[in-house]
Design a protein around this motif. Structure first.
Motif, PDB file in Angstrom:
ATOM      1  N   THR A 299     -35.275  80.484  -1.692  1.00 41.14           N
ATOM      2  CA  THR A 299     -35.287  79.261  -0.887  1.00 41.14           C
ATOM      3  C   THR A 299     -35.451  79.609   0.593  1.00 41.14           C
ATOM      4  O   THR A 299     -34.800  80.527   1.089  1.00 41.14           O
ATOM      5  CB  THR A 299     -33.955  78.508  -1.082  1.00 41.14           C
ATOM      6  N   PRO A 300     -36.325  78.887   1.303  1.00 43.47           N
ATOM      7  CA  PRO A 300     -36.454  79.123   2.754  1.00 43.47           C
ATOM      8  C   PRO A 300     -35.133  78.865   3.480  1.00 43.47           C
ATOM      9  O   PRO A 300     -34.316  78.052   3.043  1.00 43.47           O
ATOM     10  CB  PRO A 300     -37.522  78.114   3.182  1.00 43.47           C
ATOM     11  N   PHE A 301     -34.937  79.555   4.580  1.00 47.23           N
ATOM     12  CA  PHE A 301     -33.711  79.414   5.367  1.00 47.23           C
ATOM     13  C   PHE A 301     -33.650  78.076   6.098  1.00 47.23           C
ATOM     14  O   PHE A 301     -32.577  77.653   6.521  1.00 47.23           O
ATOM     15  CB  PHE A 301     -33.593  80.545   6.390  1.00 47.23           C
TER      16      PHE A 301
ATOM     17  N   ARG B 108     -37.899  69.359  12.014  1.00 42.43           N
ATOM     18  CA  ARG B 108     -38.046  68.094  12.748  1.00 42.43           C
ATOM     19  C   ARG B 108     -36.897  67.884  13.737  1.00 42.43           C
ATOM     20  O   ARG B 108     -37.094  67.372  14.829  1.00 42.43           O
ATOM     21  CB  ARG B 108     -38.093  66.916  11.777  1.00 42.43           C
ATOM     22  N   LEU B 109     -35.694  68.282  13.353  1.00 41.73           N
ATOM     23  CA  LEU B 109     -34.546  68.164  14.259  1.00 41.73           C
ATOM     24  C   LEU B 109     -34.699  69.127  15.435  1.00 41.73           C
ATOM     25  O   LEU B 109     -34.323  68.806  16.558  1.00 41.73           O
ATOM     26  CB  LEU B 109     -33.238  68.455  13.513  1.00 41.73           C
ATOM     27  N   HIS B 110     -35.244  70.298  15.182  1.00 40.36           N
ATOM     28  CA  HIS B 110     -35.456  71.297  16.224  1.00 40.36           C
ATOM     29  C   HIS B 110     -36.622  70.915  17.133  1.00 40.36           C
ATOM     30  O   HIS B 110     -36.586  71.152  18.332  1.00 40.36           O
ATOM     31  CB  HIS B 110     -35.717  72.662  15.567  1.00 40.36           C
TER      32      HIS B 110
ATOM     33  N   SER C  85     -25.544  81.254   9.203  1.00 35.75           N
ATOM     34  CA  SER C  85     -26.724  80.620   8.617  1.00 35.75           C
ATOM     35  C   SER C  85     -27.446  79.717   9.609  1.00 35.75           C
ATOM     36  O   SER C  85     -28.670  79.573   9.552  1.00 35.75           O
ATOM     37  CB  SER C  85     -26.352  79.827   7.359  1.00 35.75           C
ATOM     38  N   ASP C  86     -26.702  79.115  10.541  1.00 30.17           N
ATOM     39  CA  ASP C  86     -27.327  78.267  11.555  1.00 30.17           C
ATOM     40  C   ASP C  86     -28.206  79.081  12.501  1.00 30.17           C
ATOM     41  O   ASP C  86     -29.240  78.607  12.964  1.00 30.17           O
ATOM     42  CB  ASP C  86     -26.276  77.500  12.360  1.00 30.17           C
ATOM     43  N   VAL C  87     -27.816  80.308  12.782  1.00 28.04           N
ATOM     44  CA  VAL C  87     -28.624  81.193  13.630  1.00 28.04           C
ATOM     45  C   VAL C  87     -29.934  81.514  12.928  1.00 28.04           C
ATOM     46  O   VAL C  87     -31.014  81.443  13.523  1.00 28.04           O
ATOM     47  CB  VAL C  87     -27.850  82.486  13.986  1.00 28.04           C
ATOM     48  N   VAL C  88     -29.860  81.836  11.656  1.00 29.18           N
ATOM     49  CA  VAL C  88     -31.065  82.161  10.889  1.00 29.18           C
ATOM     50  C   VAL C  88     -31.972  80.934  10.795  1.00 29.18           C
ATOM     51  O   VAL C  88     -33.192  81.039  10.959  1.00 29.18           O
ATOM     52  CB  VAL C  88     -30.701  82.707   9.491  1.00 29.18           C
TER      53      VAL C  88
ATOM     54  N   CYS D 111     -36.965  78.168  12.515  1.00 29.52           N
ATOM     55  CA  CYS D 111     -37.587  76.999  13.157  1.00 29.52           C
ATOM     56  C   CYS D 111     -38.350  77.406  14.416  1.00 29.52           C
ATOM     57  O   CYS D 111     -39.455  76.919  14.661  1.00 29.52           O
ATOM     58  CB  CYS D 111     -36.532  75.947  13.490  1.00 29.52           C
ATOM     59  N   ARG D 112     -37.781  78.316  15.211  1.00 32.44           N
ATOM     60  CA  ARG D 112     -38.469  78.785  16.419  1.00 32.44           C
ATOM     61  C   ARG D 112     -39.756  79.528  16.066  1.00 32.44           C
ATOM     62  O   ARG D 112     -40.779  79.353  16.733  1.00 32.44           O
ATOM     63  CB  ARG D 112     -37.523  79.671  17.231  1.00 32.44           C
ATOM     64  N   MET D 113     -39.712  80.355  15.034  1.00 31.15           N
ATOM     65  CA  MET D 113     -40.904  81.100  14.610  1.00 31.15           C
ATOM     66  C   MET D 113     -42.024  80.137  14.212  1.00 31.15           C
ATOM     67  O   MET D 113     -43.177  80.305  14.610  1.00 31.15           O
ATOM     68  CB  MET D 113     -40.572  82.013  13.422  1.00 31.15           C
ATOM     69  N   VAL D 114     -41.667  79.123  13.425  1.00 29.75           N
ATOM     70  CA  VAL D 114     -42.661  78.162  12.940  1.00 29.75           C
ATOM     71  C   VAL D 114     -43.202  77.323  14.090  1.00 29.75           C
ATOM     72  O   VAL D 114     -44.411  77.085  14.183  1.00 29.75           O
ATOM     73  CB  VAL D 114     -42.066  77.278  11.820  1.00 29.75           C
TER      74      VAL D 114
END
Length: 129
Positions: A3-5, A12-14, A55-58, A63-66
């Motif tokens: 499963t993706p992180f 969308r929230l980010h 897990s929130d950091v990951v 999200c930043r990478m994408v």
């Protein structure tokens, strides 16, 4: 496949300006970014489960990478590495920091995952004769 992180909703929230027409690309890139993290940081799932890694950091890093990848594909100003303008001879040049839309980790991302020197100060003690 694991499963993706992060989910599309997390992205969308980010990034509230995520273009609706890029959502399919975003979902694929969320999976790919997670694969990259698992390859670079073996055992990351176990570390998340044990609480060693938040897990929130990951999720934030994925999200930043994408976002970086998709901004490069959209050619948004945020992805500009250099911008040159000349008024007299009418010249303009722009180079993008990620023209191919590659997924990558920044130095800040690596530091968040514990790969940097953050909190690891050192001291050199001079020797005495």
């Amino acid at each position: 496949m694991a499963t993706p992180f992060a989910t599309l909703e997390d992205l969308r929230l980010h990034w509230s300006e995520l273009p609706a027409e890029r959502e399919a690309d975003a979902e694929q890139k969320l999976a790919e970014a997670s694969i990259i993290l698992r390859a670079l940081y073996s055992g990351i799932d176990a570390k998340i489960a044990s609480g060693q890694v938040d897990s929130d950091v990951v999720k934030l890093i994925v999200c930043r990478m994408v976002k970086r990848s998709l901004l490069a594909a959209i050619n948004d100003v945020e992805g500009v590495a250099t911008r040159n303008e000349t008024a007299g001879g009418v010249s303009m040049g722009i180079s993008f920091s990620n023209p191919n839309g590659n997924l990558y980790l920044t130095k800040d991302d690596k530091n968040l995952l514990g790969g940097g020197r953050r909190g690891k100060a050192f001291m050199i003690v001079p020797g005495f004769p």
